[in-house]
Motif scaffolding. Structure first.
Motif, PDB file in Angstrom:
ATOM      1  N   GLY A   2       0.820  -1.310  -0.045  1.00 27.08           N
ATOM      2  CA  GLY A   2       0.209   0.166  -0.021  1.00 27.08           C
ATOM      3  C   GLY A   2       0.796   1.137  -0.110  1.00 27.08           C
ATOM      4  O   GLY A   2       0.290   2.251  -0.202  1.00 27.08           O
ATOM      5  N   GLU A  16      -5.949   7.146  -3.517  1.00 27.33           N
ATOM      6  CA  GLU A  16      -6.349   5.585  -3.536  1.00 27.33           C
ATOM      7  C   GLU A  16      -6.298   5.338  -5.284  1.00 27.33           C
ATOM      8  O   GLU A  16      -5.945   4.329  -5.683  1.00 27.33           O
ATOM      9  CB  GLU A  16      -7.572   5.488  -3.094  1.00 27.33           C
ATOM     10  CG  GLU A  16      -8.082   3.866  -3.217  1.00 27.33           C
ATOM     11  CD  GLU A  16      -6.721   2.865  -2.836  1.00 27.33           C
ATOM     12  OE1 GLU A  16      -6.591   2.003  -3.131  1.00 27.33           O
ATOM     13  OE2 GLU A  16      -5.859   3.361  -1.786  1.00 27.33           O
ATOM     14  N   GLU A  38      -9.105  11.557  -2.343  1.00 30.69           N
ATOM     15  CA  GLU A  38      -9.914  10.211  -3.223  1.00 30.69           C
ATOM     16  C   GLU A  38      -8.792   9.790  -4.349  1.00 30.69           C
ATOM     17  O   GLU A  38      -8.733   8.829  -4.775  1.00 30.69           O
ATOM     18  CB  GLU A  38     -11.183  10.643  -3.657  1.00 30.69           C
ATOM     19  CG  GLU A  38     -11.416  11.959  -4.579  1.00 30.69           C
ATOM     20  CD  GLU A  38     -11.700  12.993  -3.710  1.00 30.69           C
ATOM     21  OE1 GLU A  38     -12.538  13.941  -4.226  1.00 30.69           O
ATOM     22  OE2 GLU A  38     -11.377  13.054  -2.428  1.00 30.69           O
ATOM     23  N   GLU A  84      -4.087   2.553  -7.106  1.00 29.21           N
ATOM     24  CA  GLU A  84      -4.719   1.387  -7.979  1.00 29.21           C
ATOM     25  C   GLU A  84      -4.219   1.375  -9.187  1.00 29.21           C
ATOM     26  O   GLU A  84      -3.758   0.456  -9.665  1.00 29.21           O
ATOM     27  CB  GLU A  84      -6.255   1.847  -8.097  1.00 29.21           C
ATOM     28  CG  GLU A  84      -7.051   1.700  -7.029  1.00 29.21           C
ATOM     29  CD  GLU A  84      -7.546   0.298  -6.607  1.00 29.21           C
ATOM     30  OE1 GLU A  84      -7.123  -0.650  -7.561  1.00 29.21           O
ATOM     31  OE2 GLU A  84      -7.987   0.114  -5.653  1.00 29.21           O
TER      32      GLU A  84
END
Lengths: 155, 155
Positions: A22, B142, B139, B146
DNA sequence: CACGGACCGTTGAAAATGTCAATTATTTGT
DNA sequence: ACAAATAATTGACATTTTCAACGGTCCGTG
């Protein structure tokens, strides 16, 4: 709730569920490593690496960068830029011109041969890039580039 | 249409409008270089670098990776993993345990001291990461992760 | 069971990269 | 005109990467 703690994926890739996966720095490093390797492999047939390709790209783009600008843009030590340009200049792909506005500085320009080679190398590079982005939707390509730009060029 | 060709931004950063600036490999390389430098600077106070931090992270996370798994995950040569672990083991942060299931392999586990150091280092690392992501909305954090995962772990 | 081939970690050497200080030529500000 | 700052270059040194070879262990096949 089950009293059991973390369920350990015992499979092939438990590592991908670790905290490190992460971590943005790690993801960047790994993505960069894979990308760099693929790019170098593809550029090898043109006698280039990612570094020399970048220098050639800026020269061929008529940006007329000084060596100092190249060093900062590519995050290299000025002495590495010297070596990089030496290599390209020996192959007649690029020329140093002393900047008329500042005779301490050299401005880099591509020769016709340099431009021709760059055109070929660029299409190899693009092909590789598309391959790497296979899993990313086209509209996300631009989104990704935008986000990376924010990291690569903090104001 | 104006007959004039490309308008050349004569300003500070003409380079940022070059073709190279649209190149994903270049953006990745530059973002990675900046991120790595920041991470190394922050980890220095704990006697770590990004590499050793990554190894320690995986050890502390109880993933029990073998050295070979570490090498592949971190995209390092197995011999580099040896050196990395040697350093951490000398500082008693980490231990090699021969894998009971395969006596050729070593499994890496963190000592209590290793876990403690990792906890401290991790909070430094997180702080740096947040700083680097200052220009990115939460936001998008993330979303970026990804997208990078798709590049970092192609199926 | 024994053997050959594959795999793990380790070592060591060679090549490539990264980092830094010193030097020359030129510019800039005073 | 002068001092301080800047551009490129060189050379030295450290770090990182890459590769081949080796001993120990595993696995499948005969």
């Amino acid at each position: 709730m089950s009293p059991i703690g973390k369920t350990r994926p015992t499979g092939r890739d438990r590592l991908r569920d670790s905290v490190l996966a992460g971590d943005l720095s790690f993801l960047l490093a790994r993505a960069n490593a894979l990308t760099l390797a693929a790019a170098n492999a593809a550029l090898a047939e043109h006698g280039l690496k990612a570094r020399s390709y970048s220098v050639l790209a800026l020269a061929a783009d008529d940006v007329r960068p000084t060596q100092r600008e190249l060093a900062e843009f590519l995050r290299l030590d000025p002495s590495q830029v010297v070596a990089l340009i030496d290599g390209l200049e020996k192959r007649q792909l690029v020329e140093r011109r002393t900047d008329p506005a500042d005779r301490r500085a050299n401005v880099l320009v591509a020769t016709d041969a340099g431009r021709a080679l760059f055109a070929r190398a660029q299409s190899s590079a693009r092909a590789v890039e598309l391959g790497l982005l296979a899993a990313v939707t086209p509209e996300d390509h631009e989104r990704l580039a935008e986000l990376l730009r924010l990291l690569a060029f903090p104001e």
